[in-house]
Design a protein around this motif. Structure first.
Motif, PDB file in Angstrom:
ATOM      1  N   PHE A 398       0.835  -1.203   0.000  1.00  0.00           N
ATOM      2  CA  PHE A 398       0.000   0.000   0.000  1.00  0.00           C
ATOM      3  C   PHE A 398       0.869   1.252   0.000  1.00  0.00           C
ATOM      4  N   LEU A 399       1.853   1.292   0.894  1.00  0.00           N
ATOM      5  CA  LEU A 399       2.688   2.484   1.020  1.00  0.00           C
ATOM      6  C   LEU A 399       3.595   2.674  -0.195  1.00  0.00           C
ATOM      7  N   SER A 520      -7.686   8.617   7.356  1.00  0.00           N
ATOM      8  CA  SER A 520      -8.879   8.269   6.582  1.00  0.00           C
ATOM      9  C   SER A 520      -9.873   9.415   6.538  1.00  0.00           C
ATOM     10  N   MET A 521      -9.960  10.191   7.614  1.00  0.00           N
ATOM     11  CA  MET A 521     -10.913  11.302   7.629  1.00  0.00           C
ATOM     12  C   MET A 521     -10.511  12.402   6.648  1.00  0.00           C
ATOM     13  N   LEU A 522      -9.227  12.642   6.466  1.00  0.00           N
ATOM     14  CA  LEU A 522      -8.776  13.632   5.492  1.00  0.00           C
ATOM     15  C   LEU A 522      -9.297  13.288   4.103  1.00  0.00           C
ATOM     16  N   TYR A 523      -9.235  11.992   3.762  1.00  0.00           N
ATOM     17  CA  TYR A 523      -9.649  11.578   2.422  1.00  0.00           C
ATOM     18  C   TYR A 523     -11.146  11.290   2.327  1.00  0.00           C
ATOM     19  N   SER A 524     -11.855  11.541   3.411  1.00  0.00           N
ATOM     20  CA  SER A 524     -13.321  11.516   3.328  1.00  0.00           C
ATOM     21  C   SER A 524     -13.849  12.805   2.704  1.00  0.00           C
ATOM     22  N   MET A 604       4.268   0.864   8.456  1.00  0.00           N
ATOM     23  CA  MET A 604       3.069   1.695   8.529  1.00  0.00           C
ATOM     24  C   MET A 604       3.203   2.660   9.713  1.00  0.00           C
ATOM     25  N   THR A 605       2.934   3.918   9.449  1.00  0.00           N
ATOM     26  CA  THR A 605       2.993   4.938  10.492  1.00  0.00           C
ATOM     27  C   THR A 605       1.705   5.748  10.467  1.00  0.00           C
ATOM     28  N   PHE A 606       1.340   6.283  11.599  1.00  0.00           N
ATOM     29  CA  PHE A 606       0.153   7.133  11.696  1.00  0.00           C
ATOM     30  C   PHE A 606       0.559   8.440  12.361  1.00  0.00           C
ATOM     31  N   GLY A 607       0.098   9.535  11.761  1.00  0.00           N
ATOM     32  CA  GLY A 607       0.607  10.859  12.099  1.00  0.00           C
ATOM     33  C   GLY A 607       1.631  11.215  11.035  1.00  0.00           C
ATOM     34  N   HIS A 608       1.315  12.224  10.193  1.00  0.00           N
ATOM     35  CA  HIS A 608       2.200  12.511   9.057  1.00  0.00           C
ATOM     36  C   HIS A 608       3.603  12.897   9.519  1.00  0.00           C
ATOM     37  N   HIS A 641       2.051  13.935   0.424  1.00  0.00           N
ATOM     38  CA  HIS A 641       0.809  14.026   1.192  1.00  0.00           C
ATOM     39  C   HIS A 641       0.677  12.877   2.197  1.00  0.00           C
ATOM     40  N   PRO A 642      -0.073  13.061   3.268  1.00  0.00           N
ATOM     41  CA  PRO A 642      -0.354  11.966   4.210  1.00  0.00           C
ATOM     42  C   PRO A 642      -1.040  10.807   3.486  1.00  0.00           C
ATOM     43  N   HIS A 643      -0.681   9.596   3.853  1.00  0.00           N
ATOM     44  CA  HIS A 643      -1.300   8.428   3.207  1.00  0.00           C
ATOM     45  C   HIS A 643      -2.748   8.271   3.669  1.00  0.00           C
ATOM     46  N   PRO A 644      -3.571   7.550   2.894  1.00  0.00           N
ATOM     47  CA  PRO A 644      -4.991   7.379   3.255  1.00  0.00           C
ATOM     48  C   PRO A 644      -5.317   6.038   3.903  1.00  0.00           C
TER      49      PRO A 644
END
Length: 646
Positions: A398-399, A520-524, A604-608, A641-644
C-alpha cells in the motif's frame, strides 16, 4: 471435631461466616495478620465488610510462604465479591482477580464516578452494605468453605462470585491469571535458545484453506476463557447491524483507554470469535507478557548478534530536529532493552530492540514509534508467522503504491470467478451506494496484494475510503480489503458529520494529521480526491485476475507455503525476523502470537510527522524494477501528502 478454619477480619460478614461454620468446624478468629495464623488451619477466610485492597495484599504476603489455602470475601460499593480460592504456588491469586475485575469494570465504574461528581458536586460517602446483603454473602462464603473442607472443588477456584448487594443476585465469573502478577506470575527470562524456530508440519484443514486449525475448534474456549464484561481479558461485545457484512467488536481494557478490536466475516458467530482473536493479538503485541526482558546494552556492544535498528526505517534529521518531536536519533552507545528474535536469513537468534518488537513500548523514549504491523495470531507458530508476513506485505505494498504514486493495474472483481466475491461487491455497492475499485499492488516479492477504494456516488457523506489486503490467494486478498472497507464506512460517516470542521484544515496543513483516524478522515473530504487520481483516473483498462496473478499449485501443508515465502524474501536479500509474543493466556489454548519484522520494507505509520522513510531504499528502486518508472526515484519525487490508510 471437624476441620480447623481461621477467619481473619472483623465486622458483620466475619461474624456471620463464623456462626455458619462453628459447630461442625473449629473456628479461630483474628482481626488481622499481626497475629500468626494457626498452623492447624486447613483453610483461611479473609473477610471485610468494606473492601480495602491492602488487606488481600497482606494476606498474599502472609499466606503464600505458608502454603495455606485461603478464600477472600468482601463488599465493594453495591457489590459483594467471593473468591478466588487461592492455592499458594498456583497461578491465579487474589491480585490477579482484583486486577481483572477492576480493568474490566473500569469503564462502568468511571462513568458512575463522573455522574456522582456531576450530580453531587463530590463523592458521597460509600453506603454500607445492609445486614441482609452481608448475611446472604456469608452463605456463599460458607458454602464455598464447606466444599473445600470436604475435599471437593470450590466453584471459586479460578473464579469469583459477584453479588448485587441490592437484589442479592449472584453470578460466577472466570478470570485468567496475570502472567505479570508480582505474587504468582512465573514467566521465564528471555533467552536465545527459546527464540529458535524449527518449522514443523502443519496440514491444512482443507484443500482450499490457509489455516491449520478450524475456527470451530475454538468456539467453546474463546468466549469462555477470554470474554466477560466483569472479569474478562476482553469485554463489551457489540454487534454492528449497520455494516453490509457481519461485524462484531470487543474491547481490550487498558489503563489509558479501551482498545476496540473487530471481527469482520459473513457470520456474526465467526466475527465474534475473530474479534476475540484480534483482541488477544493486541494484548500480546503491546508489551512482553510471555517472557521477561533481561538484556539492556548499547548496540555497539551487541552489534555482532543484533539487528541494526536504523535498517527498519527511521526519521530524517529534519524530523528529529522539529520542536517537541517525541523521539531522539538512534544512539549506538545508548543502552536500550533488547529481546531475542529469530532470523530466517541468518538461521540463528538475533537481538531486536524491545521497542520494535512490541508496539507500545518506549513511546517518547526511543528513536521511532512502532505500530502493530506484523503482529499476528495463529493456531500454530508457523501459521502466525505466515500471517504476520502477509500483514507486513499488505502495508508495504500500500505504502509503496502511495509514496511512488504507482499507476498499478485496475482489477475486474467479477473476473475472479468467485461467487462470494461477486456477491460481496454487489452488496457493498447496493447497500452503501459506493462504487468499488480494486487495484493490483503486488510488489517484487510476488505475494498478491490488493488495494480497494470505495467511492461515494452520492453528494453527501464520506467521499472515498481506502483499504488493503495481502494473501497467497489474490481473491482472499481482495475480500480482506473489502471487509475492511465495509467495517469502517459507518463509523467514518458519523465522524465526518460531527467533526468536518476539524478535518478541512488538514487539506492545507499536513502537520495536523496526527492520529490514526486523521488519515482516513482527510480523504473523506471531496477536496482530497485529486490526490488519488493516479489510481482513479480511469484511463487504464480493467484487468482480469487471471491476467494479473499467476496460479500456484496448492500445498497440502501450510508450512510448505511459509517456506516458499521465506525463500522468496531470502532471494531478495530481505531478512524475515520473528519475535514470539505468545503469552500463557494464549498458549493455554494452543494459540501463538508473533511479531514479524522485515527490515527494508516500509513500516506503517500514523501521524504525518511520524513518516519513516530514511534509510529505506526500496521505495526508490522497486518502482523502476517493476517497470512503473524509467529510473530510480529521488526522495523529493515521493508523494508528499499523508497516506490514506485507515
Amino acid at each position: 471435631m471437624g476441620a480447623v478454619v481461621a477467619i481473619v477480619g472483623e465486622g458483620l460478614l466475619a461474624d456471620f461466616v463464623c456462626e455458619a461454620l462453628s459447630g461442625p468446624h473449629q473456628v479461630f478468629r483474628q482481626t488481622d495478620f499481626k497475629a500468626i495464623v494457626p498452623e492447624a488451619a486447613e483453610l483461611v477466610l479473609v473477610l471485610q465488610d468494606d473492601w480495602n485492597a491492602s488487606v488481600n495484599q497482606e494476606a498474599e504476603a502472609a499466606l503464600q510462604p505458608s502454603g495455606k489455602i485461603w478464600l477472600s470475601g468482601f463488599a465493594s460499593s453495591d457489590e459483594g465479591v467471593v473468591g478466588p480460592l487461592v492455592r499458594p504456588g498456583t497461578p491465579g491469586c487474589s491480585q490477579c482477580a482484583d486486577m481483572r475485575r477492576q480493568m474490566a469494570g473500569r469503564g462502568q465504574e468511571m462513568s458512575e464516578l463522573q455522574m456522582m461528581l456531576l450530580v453531587n458536586g463530590g463523592m458521597p460517602r460509600q453506603r454500607r452494605a445492609s445486614r441482609t446483603a452481608l448475611w446472604q454473602l456469608s452463605r456463599l462464603l460458607a458454602a464455598e468453605a464447606r466444599r473445600v473442607l470436604q475435599g471437593g472443588r470450590a466453584r471459586s477456584e479460578g473464579r469469583v462470585y459477584l453479588m448485587n448487594m441490592n437484589t442479592l443476585e449472584s453470578s460466577l465469573h472466570f478470570f485468567l491469571p496475570d502472567p505479570l502478577c508480582p505474587v504468582c506470575g512465573r514467566i521465564p527470562d528471555d533467552t536465545p535458545a527459546a527464540s529458535r524456530i524449527s518449522l514443523q508440519p502443519n496440514p491444512k484443514i482443507s484443500a482450499s484453506s490457509y489455516r491449520c486449525r478450524p475456527l470451530d475448534d475454538l468456539k467453546k474456549v474463546l468466549v469462555k476463557d477470554y470474554l466477560d464484561d466483569r472479569t474478562g481479558l476482553l469485554k463489551g461485545k457489540r454487534i454492528d447491524l449497520v455494516s453490509p457484512f457481519a461485524n462484531v467488536c470487543v474491547s481490550l481494557p487498558l489503563f489509558a483507554q479501551d482498545e476496540i478490536t473487530a471481527g469482520r466475516t459473513h457470520s456474526y458467530v465467526e466475527s465474534e470469535l475473530t474479534a476475540i482473536l484480534e483482541g488477544l493479538e493486541r494484548n500480546c503485541g503491546m508489551a512482553p507478557r510471555g517472557k521477561r526482558t533481561v538484556m539492556n546494552d548499547s548496540y555497539r556492544h551487541v552489534a555482532e548478534q543484533a539487528l541494526n535498528p536504523v535498517t527498519v526505517g527511521v526519521y530524517t534529521k529534519e524530523q528529529y530536529a522539529q520542536p517537541d518531536f517525541p523521539f531522539q536519533p538512534f544512539d549506538p552507545d545508548r543502552p536500550i532493552d533488547w529481546v531475542w528474535g529469530y532470523s530466517f536469513l541468518r538461521e540463528r537468534p538475533i537481538l531486536v530492540p524491545e521497542l520494535l518488537a512490541y508496539y507500545s513500548v518506549g513511546f517518547g523514549e526511543g528513536f521511532v514509534n512502532e505500530a502493530s504491523s506484523g503482529c499476528a495470531l495463529g493456531g500454530s507458530l508457523e501459521e502466525a508467522v505466515l500471517y504476520g508476513i502477509l500483514e507486513v506485505v499488505e502495508r508495504d505494498s500500500f505504502l509503496m503504491t502511495w509514496y511512488a504514486q504507482l499507476p498499478v493495474p485496475r482489477l475486474d472483481p467479477y473476473s475472479a470467478g468467485d461467487r462470494q466475491l461477486r456477491l460481496m461487491v454487489d452488496r457493498l455497492q447496493a447497500v452503501t451506494g459506493y462504487k468499488l475499485h480494486l487495484f493490483n499492488t503486488t510488489m517484487e516479492n510476488g505475494i498478491p496484494s490488493v488495494v480497494a477504494i470505495a467511492k461515494n456516488s452520492k453528494p453527501a457523506g464520506v467521499n472515498l475510503i481506502c483499504a488493503a489486503g495481502a494473501h497467497l490467494d489474490p481473491v482472499r486478498a481482495a475480500k480482506s480489503a473489502i471487509h475492511e472497507l465495509a467495517g469502517i464506512l459507518p463509523m467514518l460517516g458519523e465522524k465526518l458529520e460531527t467533526n468536518r470542521e476539524d478535518y478541512v484544515p488538514m487539506l492545507h496543513d499536513a502537520s495536523l494529521v496526527r492520529q490514526m483516524e486523521d488519515h482516513s478522515m482527510l480523504y473523506s473530504l471531496p477536496e482530497a480526491e485529486e490526490r488519488l487520481h493516479f489510481l482513479l483516473d480511469g484511463s487504464r483498462p480493467l484487468r482480469t485476475f487471471d491476467e494479473e496473478f499467476k496460479l500456484k499449485d496448492r500445498r497440502a501443508d501450510l508450512t510448505d507455503d511459509l517456506k516458499d515465502v521465506i525463500q522468496t524474501f531470502g532471494r531478495l536479500n530481505l531478512e524475515v525476523i520473528v519475535i514470539d509474543q505468545s503469552t500463557p493466556e494464549t498458549l493455554r489454548n494452543g494459540l501463538y502470537c508473533v511479531k514479524v519484522l522485515i527490515p527494508g520494507m516500509l513500516p506503517m505509520t500514523f501521524g504525518h510527522h511520524l513518516t519513516r522513510l530514511a534509510g529505506l531504499e526500496r521505495v526508490l528502486t522497486v518502482p523502476a524494477e517493476l517497470g512503473f518508472r524509467k529510473q530510480r526515484l529521488a526522495i523529493d519525487q515521493l508523494n508528499p501528502h499523508p497516506h490514506p490508510f485507515p
